[in-house]
Scaffold this active site. Sequence first.
Site, mmCIF file in Angstrom:
data_model
loop_
_atom_site.group_PDB
_atom_site.id
_atom_site.type_symbol
_atom_site.label_atom_id
_atom_site.label_comp_id
_atom_site.label_asym_id
_atom_site.label_seq_id
_atom_site.Cartn_x
_atom_site.Cartn_y
_atom_site.Cartn_z
ATOM 1 N N PHE A 91 0.861 -1.177 0.000
ATOM 2 C CA PHE A 91 0.000 0.000 0.000
ATOM 3 C C PHE A 91 0.907 1.240 0.000
ATOM 4 O O PHE A 91 1.832 1.328 0.815
ATOM 5 C CB PHE A 91 -0.901 -0.021 1.236
ATOM 6 C CG PHE A 91 -1.975 1.014 1.196
ATOM 7 C CD1 PHE A 91 -3.127 0.811 0.455
ATOM 8 C CD2 PHE A 91 -1.822 2.215 1.869
ATOM 9 C CE1 PHE A 91 -4.111 1.773 0.395
ATOM 10 C CE2 PHE A 91 -2.808 3.181 1.810
ATOM 11 C CZ PHE A 91 -3.955 2.963 1.070
ATOM 12 N N ASP A 128 2.181 -4.987 8.648
ATOM 13 C CA ASP A 128 0.968 -4.204 8.443
ATOM 14 C C ASP A 128 -0.195 -5.192 8.377
ATOM 15 O O ASP A 128 -0.243 -6.059 7.484
ATOM 16 C CB ASP A 128 1.083 -3.402 7.134
ATOM 17 C CG ASP A 128 -0.131 -2.511 6.902
ATOM 18 O OD1 ASP A 128 -1.222 -2.837 7.412
ATOM 19 O OD2 ASP A 128 -0.003 -1.498 6.191
ATOM 20 N N TYR A 180 -10.844 0.601 10.689
ATOM 21 C CA TYR A 180 -12.008 0.941 9.854
ATOM 22 C C TYR A 180 -12.262 -0.013 8.702
ATOM 23 O O TYR A 180 -13.062 0.282 7.833
ATOM 24 C CB TYR A 180 -11.911 2.381 9.347
ATOM 25 C CG TYR A 180 -10.643 2.745 8.599
ATOM 26 C CD1 TYR A 180 -10.449 2.345 7.284
ATOM 27 C CD2 TYR A 180 -9.648 3.505 9.203
ATOM 28 C CE1 TYR A 180 -9.298 2.679 6.590
ATOM 29 C CE2 TYR A 180 -8.487 3.849 8.529
ATOM 30 C CZ TYR A 180 -8.324 3.427 7.219
ATOM 31 O OH TYR A 180 -7.179 3.767 6.553
ATOM 32 N N LYS A 181 -11.581 -1.160 8.679
ATOM 33 C CA LYS A 181 -11.889 -2.131 7.611
ATOM 34 C C LYS A 181 -12.723 -3.250 8.228
ATOM 35 O O LYS A 181 -13.903 -3.065 8.485
ATOM 36 C CB LYS A 181 -10.601 -2.644 6.969
ATOM 37 C CG LYS A 181 -9.874 -1.565 6.180
ATOM 38 C CD LYS A 181 -8.715 -2.129 5.392
ATOM 39 C CE LYS A 181 -8.027 -1.072 4.564
ATOM 40 N NZ LYS A 181 -7.191 -0.151 5.391
ATOM 41 N N ARG A 194 -12.299 -4.319 -6.042
ATOM 42 C CA ARG A 194 -12.008 -5.143 -4.860
ATOM 43 C C ARG A 194 -13.257 -5.297 -3.986
ATOM 44 O O ARG A 194 -13.928 -4.307 -3.697
ATOM 45 C CB ARG A 194 -10.884 -4.474 -4.058
ATOM 46 C CG ARG A 194 -10.443 -5.285 -2.854
ATOM 47 C CD ARG A 194 -9.332 -4.592 -2.100
ATOM 48 N NE ARG A 194 -9.806 -3.414 -1.396
ATOM 49 C CZ ARG A 194 -9.024 -2.573 -0.712
ATOM 50 N NH1 ARG A 194 -7.732 -2.785 -0.667
ATOM 51 N NH2 ARG A 194 -9.529 -1.532 -0.092
HETATM 52 C C1 LIG Z 1 -2.303 -1.891 3.792
HETATM 53 C C2 LIG Z 1 -2.602 -0.503 4.247
HETATM 54 N N1 LIG Z 1 -1.649 0.198 4.919
HETATM 55 C C3 LIG Z 1 -1.850 1.460 5.326
HETATM 56 C C4 LIG Z 1 -3.051 2.107 5.086
HETATM 57 C C5 LIG Z 1 -3.193 3.535 5.529
HETATM 58 O O1 LIG Z 1 -3.920 3.618 6.686
HETATM 59 P P1 LIG Z 1 -4.106 5.020 7.464
HETATM 60 O O2 LIG Z 1 -5.013 5.856 6.619
HETATM 61 O O3 LIG Z 1 -4.740 4.604 8.755
HETATM 62 O O4 LIG Z 1 -2.781 5.633 7.648
HETATM 63 C C6 LIG Z 1 -4.075 1.418 4.420
HETATM 64 C C7 LIG Z 1 -5.359 2.094 4.170
HETATM 65 O O5 LIG Z 1 -6.252 1.628 3.524
HETATM 66 C C8 LIG Z 1 -3.839 0.097 3.971
HETATM 67 O O6 LIG Z 1 -4.768 -0.587 3.297
#
Ligand SMILES: Cc1ncc(COP(=O)(O)O)c(C=O)c1O
Length: 359
Positions: free
Chosen positions: A75, A144, A169-170, A318
């Site tokens: 990500f 992560d 939040y997922k 997705r």
């Molecule tokens: C794999 C992954 N890492 C990091 C993030 C970023 O998260 P945040 O907005 O809480 O920093 C996301 C957000 O969707 C994500 O899917």
Amino acid sequence: MVEEEWGEGLIRSWNQAGWYVAPARIGAKLCPLLGAKPHEVTITESISINLFKLLVTAARLRPSRKTIIAEHGNFPSDNHIVESVARLLGLKARFVPAGEIAAAIDVDTGVATLSHVNYRTAEVQDMTAVTAAAHAKGALIVWDLAHSTGAVDLRLDEARADFAVGCGYKFLNGGPGAPSHVFVAERHLDFIDQPLTGWFGHAEPFRFDDGYRRAEGIRHMLCSTPQMLSMAAFEKALDAFAGVSMTEVERKGRALGELMIELYDERLAALGCGLATLREGVRRGNHVSFTHRSGYAVMQALIQRGVIGDFRAPDVMRFGFGPLYVRFVDIYDAVSAINDIIESGAYKDEAVGERQAVT
Ligand SMILES: Cc1ncc(COP(=O)(O)O)c(C=O)c1O
């Protein structure tokens, strides 16, 4: 919360309604989902911010090593943070595909970071094996868990994980911008020195001392005043998981994914859709992604029909499944809708020119 604890209680609620201890209390509720101990987990801020804290913390534990290894195709936020940490600490950031991280770790690697479940392909990494490979070279790993917590059966302690961040939040349904979680293995807790030394991670914030003295244990990972409205929503969402077996959650999620892939083979493969997630159930997390050259327009048309997924540029649609409440018939209906939209060409009616800011 709003009417009584905030409206009537005001600042008294930091003590009387347990706001001050909320990060630790909610962290303890979350730990069965992580396979961690209550004092190894806290709830605070966002994934990116916590990733920053943990990467610096881990690098400080390996001061003579000059490389951070990260996942090519992770990500983007994670890799943006990796690059900034490397610049800040004078380290070299090296990006390799997730499957090659274990082999790439060498004696110059202080810390490696990767997603346990990839945000596009849903590929699951073998946490135990990658962690063991890192430890064999003396390196530390920051995981992560954004697409893992609440979706798959995590065993952080069993896997000897060092550090992890995860999302509220997922799959945990904490609401937009819900606070994330941080895990630090018990064996590291006495040695962590995180860089965002805000007052909530101080040993005694309400003494208002000039100097920073870090709090004992996981509380040192806190920085700022907890966002209590988000924390309250997150805590209630988490209560839905109380007493639920994550083995069962994972099993149901996998079965939902199997059905979607089966229906993809029957109905979508011939329509110009590609499968962007792995077929093999044990290596797939809890979402299924399809590619289509007009993926954005197809997703917009689906959303019109109440089937709401994410579009990830350039062409990925997705679908994440909340196993606690998504039913098999929902998968069937979603695939029928995709089939219908593509076959009839209905997606071509969507105004594709102007993409919305959030896809
Ligand atoms: C794999 C992954 N890492 C990091 C993030 C970023 O998260 P945040 O907005 O809480 O920093 C996301 C957000 O969707 C994500 O899917």
